[in-house]
Enzyme design. Structure first.
Site, PDB file in Angstrom:
ATOM      1  N   PRO A  89      29.484  33.311  -4.768  1.00 39.09           N
ATOM      2  CA  PRO A  89      29.120  32.469  -5.915  1.00 39.09           C
ATOM      3  C   PRO A  89      29.660  31.045  -5.781  1.00 39.09           C
ATOM      4  CG  PRO A  89      30.156  34.525  -6.643  1.00 39.09           C
ATOM      5  CD  PRO A  89      30.356  34.430  -5.170  1.00 39.09           C
ATOM      6  N   GLU A 116      34.780  40.390  -6.439  1.00 46.81           N
ATOM      7  CA  GLU A 116      36.178  40.080  -6.725  1.00 46.81           C
ATOM      8  C   GLU A 116      36.754  39.123  -5.702  1.00 46.81           C
ATOM      9  OE1 GLU A 116      34.890  43.089  -6.328  1.00 46.81           O
ATOM     10  OE2 GLU A 116      35.107  44.165  -8.232  1.00 46.81           O
ATOM     11  N   ARG A 153      11.083  34.045   7.349  1.00 44.17           N
ATOM     12  CA  ARG A 153       9.695  33.632   7.112  1.00 44.17           C
ATOM     13  C   ARG A 153       9.365  32.299   7.787  1.00 44.17           C
ATOM     14  NH1 ARG A 153       6.598  35.293   3.183  1.00 44.17           N
ATOM     15  NH2 ARG A 153       5.790  33.193   2.860  1.00 44.17           N
ATOM     16  N   ASP A 168       2.991  27.161   0.688  1.00 45.44           N
ATOM     17  CA  ASP A 168       3.769  27.824  -0.364  1.00 45.44           C
ATOM     18  C   ASP A 168       4.350  26.775  -1.303  1.00 45.44           C
ATOM     19  OD1 ASP A 168       6.893  27.764  -0.500  1.00 45.44           O
ATOM     20  OD2 ASP A 168       6.375  27.597   1.615  1.00 45.44           O
TER      21      ASP A 168
END
Ligand code: J9Q
Length: 246
Positions: A89, A116, A153, A168
């Protein structure tokens, strides 16, 4: 392109490597993906990979030594220096641009963090830290699969029809236009006439208008980084002018 994924939950990752575009690319030899169980790099009877945090507090922290051994083993078999991406994160956000940059590398190690945390000393071996978004997950396994998919991709040949990649939405900076398939009539719900008309210029204009409208409605901030052609810019000016009237 080669990926090594280091995880305490190989079973969260392996099934996704058997399916879809990534599965096919592995089967065709365009991608080489190995999943490494961190527990295989422990030396104790109980194969312990985590421990309580110094200083106290909830949760467990991934121990550094098994991770170092895993990275040493990957370096020995693949050659170094390694590019090690830690999913966390605290990382910089994954964007299409970041995926594009990573797709230029020959080899990436994806190290799956835990919610954690990971012993801070592991970061001495980490090249970059990547987050896939601001929400709480239990671990970095699903983010690793997301990064693998987004990067793979972009490797030439992985996606069968190259137009899927160049057209895309995040490559163009606009959201996709609405898509329809048969039947043309579903109860009261009909496919827009223009799409059945065979008027290719008309279809192109309609799709551009829809893509610009949707982007303006749902993700206006994307328009800052978008590269719009003359026709799309004209459509955007019209739509904005119209909205400023009413
Ligand atoms: C490891 N929440 O979340 C978003 N991108 C990565 C993560 C993540 C997490 C917990 C552990 C990665």
């Amino acid at each position: 392109m080669t990926f090594d994924i280091v995880t305490i939950f190989p079973a969260m990752i392996e099934p996704s490597l058997a399916e879809g575009i990534v599965g096919r690319a592995i089967a065709r030899g365009l991608l080489d993906v190995r999943v490494h169980d961190l527990r295989d790099f422990t030396t104790d009877r109980h194969r312990v990979v985590d421990d309580v945090p110094y200083g106290g507090g909830p949760g467990m922290v991934l121990k550094p030594e098994p991770i170092f051994r895993a990275l040493d083993a990957i370096e020995a078999s693949r050659g170094g220096p390694l590019t090690v991406v830690l999913t966390s994160p605290q990382g910089t956000r994954l964007t299409q641009g970041e995926a594009r940059r990573l797709s230029g590398l020959e080899h990436i190690v994806l190290l799956c963090g835990r919610y954690e945390g990971v012993d801070e000393r592991v970061r001495t071996r980490v090249s970059e830290e990547i987050s896939i978004g601001d929400y709480v997950l239990s671990g970095g396994e699903l983010p690793a699969v997301v990064i693998l998919d987004a990067v793979a991709r972009l490797v030439p040949g992985v996606v069968g029809d190259e137009r899927s990649v160049t057209e895309d939405s995040f490559s163009r900076g606009l959201l996709d236009f609405p898509q329809y398939t048969r039947p043309a009539e579903l109860g009261a719900c009909r496919v827009p006439n223009v799409l059945l008309s065979g008027d290719h210029a008309g279809i192109r204009r309609w799709r551009k208008r829809e893509a610009v409208t949707r982007t303006l409605d749902r993700r206006p901030e994307l328009l800052n980084g978008a590269t719009l052609d003359d026709e799309e810019q004209e459509i955007l000016r019209e739509l904005v002018a119209e909205r400023n009237k009413s």
